[in-house]
Write a protein that holds these residues in place. Sequence first.
Motif, PDB file in Angstrom:
ATOM      1  N   UNK A 348       0.956  -1.272   0.098  1.00 31.13           N
ATOM      2  CA  UNK A 348      -0.131  -0.052  -0.155  1.00 31.13           C
ATOM      3  C   UNK A 348       0.853   1.378  -0.094  1.00 31.13           C
ATOM      4  N   UNK A 349       1.939   1.255   0.704  1.00 35.21           N
ATOM      5  CA  UNK A 349       2.882   2.363   0.771  1.00 35.21           C
ATOM      6  C   UNK A 349       3.252   2.794  -0.692  1.00 35.21           C
ATOM      7  N   UNK A 350       3.539   1.591  -1.452  1.00 41.01           N
ATOM      8  CA  UNK A 350       4.329   1.745  -2.732  1.00 41.01           C
ATOM      9  C   UNK A 350       3.710   2.839  -3.378  1.00 41.01           C
ATOM     10  N   UNK A 377      11.955  -6.807 -10.877  1.00 35.84           N
ATOM     11  CA  UNK A 377      12.083  -5.987 -11.708  1.00 35.84           C
ATOM     12  C   UNK A 377      11.615  -4.824 -12.192  1.00 35.84           C
ATOM     13  N   UNK A 378      10.325  -4.830 -11.777  1.00 39.24           N
ATOM     14  CA  UNK A 378       9.311  -3.632 -11.809  1.00 39.24           C
ATOM     15  C   UNK A 378       9.640  -2.536 -10.687  1.00 39.24           C
ATOM     16  N   UNK A 379      10.010  -3.031  -9.637  1.00 36.17           N
ATOM     17  CA  UNK A 379      10.206  -2.235  -8.470  1.00 36.17           C
ATOM     18  C   UNK A 379      11.578  -1.428  -8.614  1.00 36.17           C
ATOM     19  N   UNK A 380      12.489  -2.148  -9.265  1.00 35.04           N
ATOM     20  CA  UNK A 380      13.844  -1.978  -9.391  1.00 35.04           C
ATOM     21  C   UNK A 380      14.039  -0.942 -10.242  1.00 35.04           C
ATOM     22  N   UNK A 382      11.402   1.115 -11.134  1.00 29.08           N
ATOM     23  CA  UNK A 382      10.446   2.415 -10.944  1.00 29.08           C
ATOM     24  C   UNK A 382      11.271   3.088  -9.820  1.00 29.08           C
ATOM     25  N   UNK A 383      11.892   2.449  -8.768  1.00 25.65           N
ATOM     26  CA  UNK A 383      12.378   3.094  -7.428  1.00 25.65           C
ATOM     27  C   UNK A 383      13.774   3.010  -7.375  1.00 25.65           C
TER      28      UNK A 383
END
Length: 467
Positions: A348-350, A377-380, A382-383
């Motif tokens: 949720x915090x993402x 891969x997606x989080x890497x 994006x952030x």
Amino acid sequence: MSSHHPEAPSHRRFAARPVSLLPTEELANRALSSRLMRTAIGLARWCGPVTPVDADGVPDLADVRVAIEKFGLWPRALCRDREQREIWTEQLDSVSQAEEFLATWRTAQHLGMIECETGQARPARELERWLGSTGRILRWWTLAFHLCVDRALRGTAGLEPHTALGRLYESPNGARIPLRLVTQEVLPARETHYLPSRCPAWSTVLLTRALVQLADAGAVSVGWHDPWHDPWSDTSGAHGHRPGPAWVQLTDLGRFGVRQILLAEEQSAPLTEEFIRLDADEFLDALADFSPDGQLVALTAWLDARAPQQALREIVAASSGAGLALRRWNATMALGSISSRIEPDLYALLRSADPTVSSLASVVLLASRMLSDAERARLTAEFGHWTAIDMFAAATCLGETGLKSFLVSEAAEGIDRLLLGDITRLWQPEHPDTREVLRVLGRHHPDPSIAARARAAEAHAPPRPRP
């Protein structure tokens, strides 16, 4: 080098990790049962009603021989050999040779258990009454421990007491630390430069002897896998035999004693029950002061006092915003230890519009091993860049030495290349510490090519937006 560490008026620095202590009555009982205190009290009673002493307050040789036999105060190496003990006692021709007796006698005098005047020693008039006072017993033991620490660590091993005692104090309660690790961490580094090859082994012997003296005070436990090992002999016998690995453990009484030393030096040494009441900002800032072992103990204590969701709310509120990179670094460590219990909340915090919050959640999730390859891969993507800047910004708070250590550590491996692989991503969105991080990397990175790329990226930074 700039610092991102908050120095709010409420921030307290701790010299040591939080500890839990036994009740004072139990500590007093353990103090009385230690060999050092038991023998000192025994000598005080033994010298009554009066015992003649010389100008230095020491009994004559005949009385000393009696005391040695009664209390087992022979040299350590003779304690298991009755025949050798008898020969040594008979050949004793000076009280100065009776080191075990003298050390304990002087301790009893120093504590006020023995009074010396007009050439006579006697037990203190209030000795038996004092033995019924928990506070008096602990004051006695604390003073005796201070004397023992100075004699054992400074006198025998040539070490600053904080070096060895700090290592033991920071370890989790009940931890048995291999002696070889203690030796590697606390012996002076200069030994490796000019002493003969045999000296490191001899230094281990001296450290072991010092620890055995602390064991007499009840402050540590020392053990060997080889039950026949004599800590007062050399590390190898005539046939090259070497004893099994040894371990050392700080006892509950020793933990109390080390804390008393810290407090006497006006160092902050919190009790666990006080530490768990800290607000999240003070808790996270305090983690930077502790050793790795101390951090583990502090994390467990503070988090166990709260429900996981409550801990998450408090930590996120305390670590979001500009200028708090080091606090977020510690926040990821704290939340990582409970990540499996707050997984939905992290997802949720993402979605938070605050990049300090969303990137914090992404780091905790990426470190949790709860994600699929596609999610990682997606989080890497994006952030990754924002988080990398935040990590390097936190590292700059560790000082130049700490930063250089971080740059060659596993934690930093590959992050610098990710960061500088796509320069345009550095400013989308721009982390408030991006420019400072590029400047520091350009100046301190050990890889010249990466340092050059950091300087180039800093030189081509877009103009700052007008306020």
